[in-house]
Write an enzyme that holds these catalytic residues in place. Structure first.
Site, PDB file in Angstrom:
ATOM      1  N   LYS A  16       0.817  -1.419   0.013  1.00 35.86           N
ATOM      2  CA  LYS A  16      -0.056   0.096  -0.064  1.00 35.86           C
ATOM      3  C   LYS A  16       0.938   1.203  -0.087  1.00 35.86           C
ATOM      4  O   LYS A  16       0.726   2.157  -0.683  1.00 35.86           O
ATOM      5  CB  LYS A  16      -1.029   0.045   1.323  1.00 35.86           C
ATOM      6  N   ARG A  91     -10.027   0.399   7.925  1.00 36.11           N
ATOM      7  CA  ARG A  91      -9.607  -1.234   8.413  1.00 36.11           C
ATOM      8  C   ARG A  91     -10.823  -1.807   9.037  1.00 36.11           C
ATOM      9  O   ARG A  91     -10.523  -2.873   9.649  1.00 36.11           O
ATOM     10  CB  ARG A  91      -8.420  -0.772   9.535  1.00 36.11           C
ATOM     11  N   ARG A 130      11.581  -5.671   5.335  1.00 39.95           N
ATOM     12  CA  ARG A 130      11.511  -4.316   5.093  1.00 39.95           C
ATOM     13  C   ARG A 130      12.455  -3.293   5.774  1.00 39.95           C
ATOM     14  O   ARG A 130      12.615  -3.480   6.938  1.00 39.95           O
ATOM     15  CB  ARG A 130      10.191  -3.884   5.218  1.00 39.95           C
ATOM     16  N   ARG A 163      11.125  -0.963  11.271  1.00 40.50           N
ATOM     17  CA  ARG A 163       9.846  -0.913  12.199  1.00 40.50           C
ATOM     18  C   ARG A 163       9.497  -1.584  13.257  1.00 40.50           C
ATOM     19  O   ARG A 163       9.770  -2.913  13.180  1.00 40.50           O
ATOM     20  CB  ARG A 163       8.484  -0.592  11.101  1.00 40.50           C
ATOM     21  N   ARG A 174      -0.449  -8.905  13.319  1.00 39.11           N
ATOM     22  CA  ARG A 174      -1.207  -7.956  12.454  1.00 39.11           C
ATOM     23  C   ARG A 174      -1.866  -8.852  11.284  1.00 39.11           C
ATOM     24  O   ARG A 174      -2.853  -8.297  10.951  1.00 39.11           O
ATOM     25  CB  ARG A 174       0.095  -7.118  11.885  1.00 39.11           C
TER      26      ARG A 174
HETATM   27  P1  AP5 Z   1       4.906  -1.483   1.950  1.00 35.78           P
HETATM   28  O1  AP5 Z   1       4.491  -1.012   0.859  1.00 35.78           O
HETATM   29  O2  AP5 Z   1       5.596  -0.928   3.094  1.00 35.78           O
HETATM   30  O3  AP5 Z   1       3.769  -2.476   2.374  1.00 35.78           O
HETATM   31  P2  AP5 Z   1       2.526  -1.861   3.101  1.00 35.78           P
HETATM   32  O4  AP5 Z   1       1.280  -2.507   2.498  1.00 35.78           O
HETATM   33  O5  AP5 Z   1       2.320  -0.359   3.295  1.00 35.78           O
HETATM   34  O6  AP5 Z   1       2.374  -2.673   4.617  1.00 35.78           O
HETATM   35  P3  AP5 Z   1       2.272  -1.858   6.064  1.00 35.78           P
HETATM   36  O7  AP5 Z   1       3.017  -2.681   6.978  1.00 35.78           O
HETATM   37  O8  AP5 Z   1       2.863  -0.422   6.202  1.00 35.78           O
HETATM   38  O9  AP5 Z   1       0.853  -2.072   6.237  1.00 35.78           O
HETATM   39  P4  AP5 Z   1       0.096  -1.852   7.444  1.00 35.78           P
HETATM   40  O10 AP5 Z   1      -1.267  -2.016   7.235  1.00 35.78           O
HETATM   41  O11 AP5 Z   1       0.232  -3.153   8.553  1.00 35.78           O
HETATM   42  O12 AP5 Z   1       0.718  -0.618   8.341  1.00 35.78           O
HETATM   43  P5  AP5 Z   1       0.247   0.775   8.619  1.00 35.78           P
HETATM   44  O13 AP5 Z   1       1.625   1.552   8.668  1.00 35.78           O
HETATM   45  O14 AP5 Z   1      -0.823   1.107   7.780  1.00 35.78           O
HETATM   46  O15 AP5 Z   1       5.685  -2.898   1.337  1.00 35.78           O
HETATM   47  C1  AP5 Z   1       6.235  -4.106   2.318  1.00 35.78           C
HETATM   48  C2  AP5 Z   1       7.564  -4.336   1.570  1.00 35.78           C
HETATM   49  O16 AP5 Z   1       7.533  -5.118   0.742  1.00 35.78           O
HETATM   50  C3  AP5 Z   1       8.502  -3.226   1.340  1.00 35.78           C
HETATM   51  O17 AP5 Z   1       9.848  -3.477   1.778  1.00 35.78           O
HETATM   52  C4  AP5 Z   1       8.401  -3.026  -0.159  1.00 35.78           C
HETATM   53  O18 AP5 Z   1       9.705  -2.650  -0.530  1.00 35.78           O
HETATM   54  C5  AP5 Z   1       8.088  -4.533  -0.546  1.00 35.78           C
HETATM   55  N1  AP5 Z   1       7.311  -4.452  -1.749  1.00 35.78           N
HETATM   56  C6  AP5 Z   1       6.074  -4.032  -1.990  1.00 35.78           C
HETATM   57  N2  AP5 Z   1       5.544  -4.271  -3.387  1.00 35.78           N
HETATM   58  C7  AP5 Z   1       6.260  -5.129  -3.700  1.00 35.78           C
HETATM   59  C8  AP5 Z   1       6.218  -6.152  -4.877  1.00 35.78           C
HETATM   60  N3  AP5 Z   1       4.997  -5.903  -5.605  1.00 35.78           N
HETATM   61  N4  AP5 Z   1       7.123  -6.952  -4.935  1.00 35.78           N
HETATM   62  C9  AP5 Z   1       8.197  -7.158  -4.145  1.00 35.78           C
HETATM   63  N5  AP5 Z   1       8.105  -6.361  -3.204  1.00 35.78           N
HETATM   64  C10 AP5 Z   1       7.406  -5.442  -2.737  1.00 35.78           C
HETATM   65  O19 AP5 Z   1      -0.235   0.670  10.233  1.00 35.78           O
HETATM   66  C11 AP5 Z   1       0.653   0.344  11.074  1.00 35.78           C
HETATM   67  C12 AP5 Z   1      -0.060   0.184  12.536  1.00 35.78           C
HETATM   68  O20 AP5 Z   1      -1.040   1.637  12.857  1.00 35.78           O
HETATM   69  C13 AP5 Z   1      -1.334  -0.725  12.492  1.00 35.78           C
HETATM   70  O21 AP5 Z   1      -1.037  -1.955  13.009  1.00 35.78           O
HETATM   71  C14 AP5 Z   1      -2.382  -0.189  13.549  1.00 35.78           C
HETATM   72  O22 AP5 Z   1      -1.678  -0.450  14.744  1.00 35.78           O
HETATM   73  C15 AP5 Z   1      -2.216   1.221  13.428  1.00 35.78           C
HETATM   74  N6  AP5 Z   1      -3.064   1.813  12.437  1.00 35.78           N
HETATM   75  C16 AP5 Z   1      -2.935   2.302  11.176  1.00 35.78           C
HETATM   76  N7  AP5 Z   1      -4.110   2.718  10.463  1.00 35.78           N
HETATM   77  C17 AP5 Z   1      -5.079   2.353  11.216  1.00 35.78           C
HETATM   78  C18 AP5 Z   1      -6.459   2.319  11.240  1.00 35.78           C
HETATM   79  N8  AP5 Z   1      -7.262   2.634   9.969  1.00 35.78           N
HETATM   80  N9  AP5 Z   1      -7.241   1.841  12.214  1.00 35.78           N
HETATM   81  C19 AP5 Z   1      -6.664   1.270  13.299  1.00 35.78           C
HETATM   82  N10 AP5 Z   1      -5.285   1.270  13.634  1.00 35.78           N
HETATM   83  C20 AP5 Z   1      -4.463   1.797  12.450  1.00 35.78           C
END
Ligand code: AP5
Length: 219
Positions: A16, A91, A130, A163, A174
């Protein structure tokens, strides 16, 4: 060029944040990542950050009311010609309903929801590899880029880190939280006719190009 407001849905590690950066750069989206906004609040030790920190480190969801307020404030600041790209929100069904009401109040069209489909094994592989830059927020991966913790970011020279929620136990949690609370949104948006699914295990450039194409497509 016509473009749609977007929601990127998908498990942790689906890409994402990576694809949001591409779309922001190539199509002038306003990128709203609740994960990034919450991590910034934690780093500032604001009231919100103090409330969110424990949930985030454990890989649990931050309570709906806190996140809905955070997104609501940003949505009200959007200009009418400005397009948003939501990453990590909604979410839960409660968040999705609150978003739909917000958009109606702001007289904005309901967005296109793109579900980034990826297997559990690939999620674990990506998240354990990552690495992040604290300076410019570029996302790297050990497996692909060969850059590890402590190496310098090629973009800005920042020192790469991992992270705290990319540790094995938090990754596992997660994924479980995603399946229980967030995966039901796939059916929710399917029923509303807003959903398309993309195979996010393809190469990064291919996925980004597919998303850009969907974003430009008329209803
Ligand atoms: P990356 O792009 O970083 O993946 P992502 O989907 O953004 O993963 P996140 O871990 O950031 O998502 P998340 O939803 O768990 O965390 P968030 O920060 O939103 O890619 C991952 C890796 O893969 C990278 O190394 C990249 O280079 C590689 N990659 C990408 N595409 C690729 C491909 N096609 N091929 C190969 N490699 C690839 O949330 C964190 C925390 O915040 C949550 O756990 C929660 O506690 C809180 N939070 C956030 N939003 C909410 C909400 N709406 N409600 C409640 N709590 C929330």
């Amino acid at each position: 060029m016509a473009q749609r407001d977007l929601i990127l849905l998908g498990p942790p590690g689906a890409g994402k944040g990576t694809h949001a950066e591409y779309l922001k750069e190539h199509m002038s989206y306003t990128h709203l990542s609740t994960g990034n906004l919450l991590r910034a609040a934690v780093a500032r030790a604001s009231d919100l950050g103090k409330q969110a920190q424990g949930y985030m480190e454990a890989g649990e969801l931050v309570p709906d009311d806190l996140v809905i307020d955070l997104v609501g404030e940003r949505m009200e600041q959007l200009g009418c010609g400005e397009h948003f790209l939501l990453d990590g929100f909604p979410r839960t069904t409660g968040q999705a309903e609150a978003l739909s009401e917000m958009l109606e109040e702001l007289s904005r069209e309901q967005p296109l929801v793109i579900n980034l489909a990826v297997s559990d094994a690939e999620v674990v592989r990506r998240l354990s590899g990552r690495r992040m830059c604290p300076g410019c927020a570029t996302i790297y991966n050990v497996h692909r880029d060969g850059l590890d913790i402590g190496d310098k970011c090629p973009e800005c020279g920042g020192e790469l880190y991992q992270r705290s929620d990319d540790q094995p136990e938090a990754i596992h949690n997660r994924l479980e939280v995603y399946k229980q609370d967030s995966a039901p949104l796939i059916e929710y948006y399917q029923k509303r006719g807003q959903l398309v699914t993309v195979d996010a295990e393809q190469g990064q450039q291919q996925v980004s190009a597919e998303l850009a194409d969907l974003a430009r497509r008329e209803r």
